[in-house]
Design a protein around this motif. Structure first.
Motif, short mmCIF file in Angstrom:
data_model
loop_
_atom_site.label_atom_id
_atom_site.label_comp_id
_atom_site.label_asym_id
_atom_site.label_seq_id
_atom_site.Cartn_x
_atom_site.Cartn_y
_atom_site.Cartn_z
N TRP A 194 -5.68 -1.21 7.66
CA TRP A 194 -4.82 -2.17 8.35
C TRP A 194 -5.16 -3.61 7.97
CZ3 TRP A 194 -1.55 1.13 9.42
CH2 TRP A 194 -1.70 2.22 10.28
N TYR A 195 -4.23 -4.50 8.26
CA TYR A 195 -4.41 -5.95 8.15
C TYR A 195 -4.63 -6.43 6.72
CZ TYR A 195 -5.21 -5.32 13.16
OH TYR A 195 -5.09 -4.95 14.48
N TYR A 196 -4.16 -5.65 5.75
CA TYR A 196 -4.33 -6.04 4.35
C TYR A 196 -3.41 -7.22 4.04
CZ TYR A 196 -4.26 -5.88 -0.73
OH TYR A 196 -4.33 -6.22 -2.06
N ARG A 197 -3.97 -8.27 3.43
CA ARG A 197 -3.21 -9.48 3.08
C ARG A 197 -3.46 -9.90 1.62
NH1 ARG A 197 -4.59 -10.29 8.51
NH2 ARG A 197 -2.93 -11.15 9.84
N GLY A 198 -3.86 -8.96 0.80
CA GLY A 198 -4.28 -9.30 -0.55
C GLY A 198 -3.16 -9.55 -1.55
N THR A 199 -1.90 -9.34 -1.17
CA THR A 199 -0.77 -9.60 -2.06
C THR A 199 0.23 -10.50 -1.34
OG1 THR A 199 0.39 -7.62 -1.27
CG2 THR A 199 -1.00 -7.38 -3.24
N ALA A 200 1.03 -11.22 -2.13
CA ALA A 200 2.03 -12.12 -1.54
C ALA A 200 3.03 -11.38 -0.64
CB ALA A 200 2.75 -12.88 -2.65
N PRO A 201 3.56 -10.21 -1.05
CA PRO A 201 4.47 -9.51 -0.14
C PRO A 201 3.84 -9.16 1.20
CG PRO A 201 4.69 -8.63 -2.36
CD PRO A 201 3.51 -9.55 -2.37
N GLY A 254 3.74 -3.74 -5.73
CA GLY A 254 3.46 -5.13 -5.44
C GLY A 254 2.87 -5.38 -4.07
N TYR A 255 2.85 -4.36 -3.22
CA TYR A 255 2.32 -4.50 -1.87
C TYR A 255 0.87 -4.05 -1.77
CZ TYR A 255 7.02 -5.44 -0.04
OH TYR A 255 8.24 -5.99 0.22
N PHE A 256 0.60 -2.84 -2.25
CA PHE A 256 -0.74 -2.26 -2.12
C PHE A 256 -1.24 -1.82 -3.49
CE2 PHE A 256 1.63 -1.04 1.80
CZ PHE A 256 0.97 -1.90 2.68
N PRO A 257 -2.32 -2.42 -3.98
CA PRO A 257 -2.85 -2.04 -5.30
C PRO A 257 -3.48 -0.64 -5.27
CG PRO A 257 -4.28 -3.65 -4.25
CD PRO A 257 -3.06 -3.54 -3.38
N LEU A 258 -3.92 -0.19 -6.42
CA LEU A 258 -4.33 1.20 -6.58
C LEU A 258 -5.60 1.58 -5.83
CD1 LEU A 258 -3.51 1.83 -10.35
CD2 LEU A 258 -2.26 2.63 -8.33
N ASP A 259 -6.36 0.59 -5.33
CA ASP A 259 -7.53 0.98 -4.53
C ASP A 259 -7.11 1.66 -3.23
OD1 ASP A 259 -6.62 -1.67 -3.77
OD2 ASP A 259 -8.39 -1.82 -2.50
N GLU A 311 1.81 7.09 -10.35
CA GLU A 311 3.04 7.09 -11.13
C GLU A 311 3.14 5.85 -12.01
OE1 GLU A 311 5.42 9.71 -11.04
OE2 GLU A 311 3.66 10.63 -10.10
N HIS A 312 3.20 6.07 -13.33
CA HIS A 312 3.27 4.96 -14.28
C HIS A 312 4.60 4.23 -14.15
CE1 HIS A 312 2.58 2.64 -17.87
NE2 HIS A 312 3.72 3.06 -18.37
N GLY A 313 4.51 2.91 -14.02
CA GLY A 313 5.71 2.07 -13.98
C GLY A 313 6.41 2.01 -12.65
N MET A 314 5.92 2.71 -11.65
CA MET A 314 6.57 2.74 -10.35
C MET A 314 6.15 1.55 -9.50
SD MET A 314 6.30 5.65 -7.36
CE MET A 314 6.85 5.29 -5.67
N GLY A 315 7.12 0.98 -8.77
CA GLY A 315 6.85 -0.08 -7.81
C GLY A 315 6.57 0.50 -6.44
N HIS A 316 7.24 -0.05 -5.42
CA HIS A 316 6.89 0.27 -4.04
C HIS A 316 7.96 1.09 -3.33
CE1 HIS A 316 4.76 -0.24 -0.27
NE2 HIS A 316 5.87 -0.65 0.31
N ALA A 317 7.56 2.21 -2.77
CA ALA A 317 8.29 2.99 -1.76
C ALA A 317 9.63 3.55 -2.25
CB ALA A 317 8.46 2.15 -0.49
N GLU A 318 10.59 3.74 -1.30
CA GLU A 318 11.82 4.46 -1.60
C GLU A 318 12.62 3.83 -2.73
OE1 GLU A 318 11.94 4.31 3.05
OE2 GLU A 318 11.05 3.11 1.44
N ASN A 319 12.71 2.50 -2.72
CA ASN A 319 13.52 1.83 -3.73
C ASN A 319 13.01 2.10 -5.14
OD1 ASN A 319 15.64 0.40 -2.35
ND2 ASN A 319 14.07 -0.95 -1.50
#
Length: 294
Positions: free
Chosen positions: A179-186, A244-249, A267-275
Motif C-alpha cells: 500500500w501507499y506506493y508513490r514511486g511513479t507519476a501515475p 507505468g504504475y507499478f514496476p516489476l518489483d 509480459e514483454h511490452g505490456m503496460g497497465h491492467a485491462e487496457n
C-alpha cells in the motif's frame, strides 16, 4: 474499513440462467454484507464449460460497462461463463470507493451469486486495484482458507460465508504488492485524486467514481501479506514490463511471498491492467483458469 462476512444476493431467482436470453447478459443488483448495492451482470459464455465461471474485478475508475472491461469479459467468455460487476462507488453501484479495502465484500457478493447460479468452479480475475482485491479475497475465501487474515476481524457465521464466496483459482493482473506506493507519476496523481477534496471532485465528476473521504482504519492487510495465505488455491500473477504504475518489483515480491506456489508471467511490452491486456494474453488467462479451477 475491514471486511466482514461474505455478501449476499438480493432478488435472485432460484434458476436465473433459465431466464437469460441467448447472448444477452443477465443484469442483477447484489447486496454486500455491509449493505452496499452492487451492479452486476452474468454472461453464460461457452456452453462447453457450463460449470466454470470467471469473476472479473476491474481497476480503479472502471465499471462493468467500460469497453476494456467488456473486452476482457468477452475473451474469457470463450472458456466459461463470466460475471462482471462494478465496485462500490463505480458506475451504477452504490456506496463510495475505499480503493481496495471493503471492495473484498463486493467481490464476495459476486462470487456468491455465481455459485447461486450453479457454477462449481470459480476463477477470480482482477486488474490493478481489482488485482489487489482478488488476492485479499483469496486469503479470506480460498478453497481452504485457514481463517481471517491477521488484523482483520471474523464475525459469527463468517466461516459459512467464506464457503459460499470461496474461489477455486486466482489471477491477479497489474496489482500492487504494498500500500501507499508513490514511486511513479501515475501513482502520485492517484494519491492526489484519493486524498484531496478537489481530487475526489475530479473523480466524481470526471471519472464517474465516488471516493470515500475517510482514511483506512484499521489499515487492511496488504496484498503481499495475503499471498502466503492463498495456497493451496492456484494463483497466477501477471504483470507487464512497461507498467507505468507499478514496476516489476511488485509482481516479483508477490511471487516470492507465495513461497513458490504462484505462477508468474512477466509480459514483454505490456503496460497497465485491462487496457494493456492483449487478446492473446486474455485467451491464455482463460485457458489457465479453466485448467486450474479444480
Amino acid at each position: 474499513m475491514s471486511p466482514g462476512p461474505a455478501g449476499h444476493v438480493t432478488r435472485s431467482p432460484k434458476s436465473p440462467r433459465l431466464e437469460t436470453a441467448p447472448g444477452a447478459p443477465l443484469r442483477r443488483s447484489l447486496r454486500t454484507a455491509d449493505g452496499v448495492t452492487i451492479d452486476a451482470a452474468h454472461d453464460p459464455g461457452a456452453e462447453s464449460s457450463s460449470d466454470l465461471a470467471f469473476i472479473v474485478a476491474h481497476g480503479f475508475t472502471g465499471d462493468l460497462d467500460r469497453p476494456h472491461v467488456r473486452r476482457a469479459a468477452a475473451a474469457l467468455a470463450r472458456r466459461g461463463a463470466v460475471v462482471t460487476f462494478s465496485f462500490r462507488g463505480h458506475g451504477a453501484s452504490g456506496g463510495r470507493s475505499t480503493v481496495g479495502d471493503r471492495e473484498v465484500l463486493d467481490l464476495a457478493a459476486a462470487v456468491a451469486w455465481a455459485r447461486e447460479l450453479g457454477y462449481t468452479r470459480i476463477v477470480t480475475v482482477g486488474f490493478s486495484m481489482g488485482g489487489s482485491v482478488v488476492l485479499r479475497h483469496a486469503a479470506l475465501y480460498g478453497a481452504k482458507a485457514p481463517g481471517p487474515v491477521p488484523g482483520e476481524p471474523e464475525s459469527a457465521g463468517e466461516r459459512e460465508g467464506r464457503e459460499r464466496a470461496r474461489t477455486d483459482a486466482v489471477v491477479s493482473v497489474s496489482a500492487p504488492a504494498r500500500w501507499y506506493y508513490r514511486g511513479t507519476a501515475p501513482m502520485r496523481r492517484l494519491h492526489w485524486l484519493v486524498t484531496r477534496p478537489e481530487g475526489r471532485i475530479v473523480g466524481r465528476v470526471g471519472l464517474r467514481t465516488r471516493i470515500h473521504h475517510r482514511e483506512w482504519d484499521p489499515v487492511p492487510a496488504s496484498p503481499v501479506e495475503c499471498v502466503p495465505l492463498i495456497a493451496p488455491t492456484p494463483l497466477l500473477v501477471v504483470h507487464g514490463d512497461r507498467d507505468g504504475y507499478f514496476p516489476l518489483d511488485h509482481p516479483r515480491m508477490l511471487a516470492e511471498a507465495s513461497g513458490g506456489h504462484a505462477e508468474l508471467w512477466l509480459e514483454h511490452g505490456m503496460g497497465h491492467a485491462e487496457n494493456a491486456a492483449a487478446e492473446s494474453l486474455l485467451t491464455r488467462i482463460g485457458d489457465w483458469g479453466a485448467a486450474h479451477a479444480g
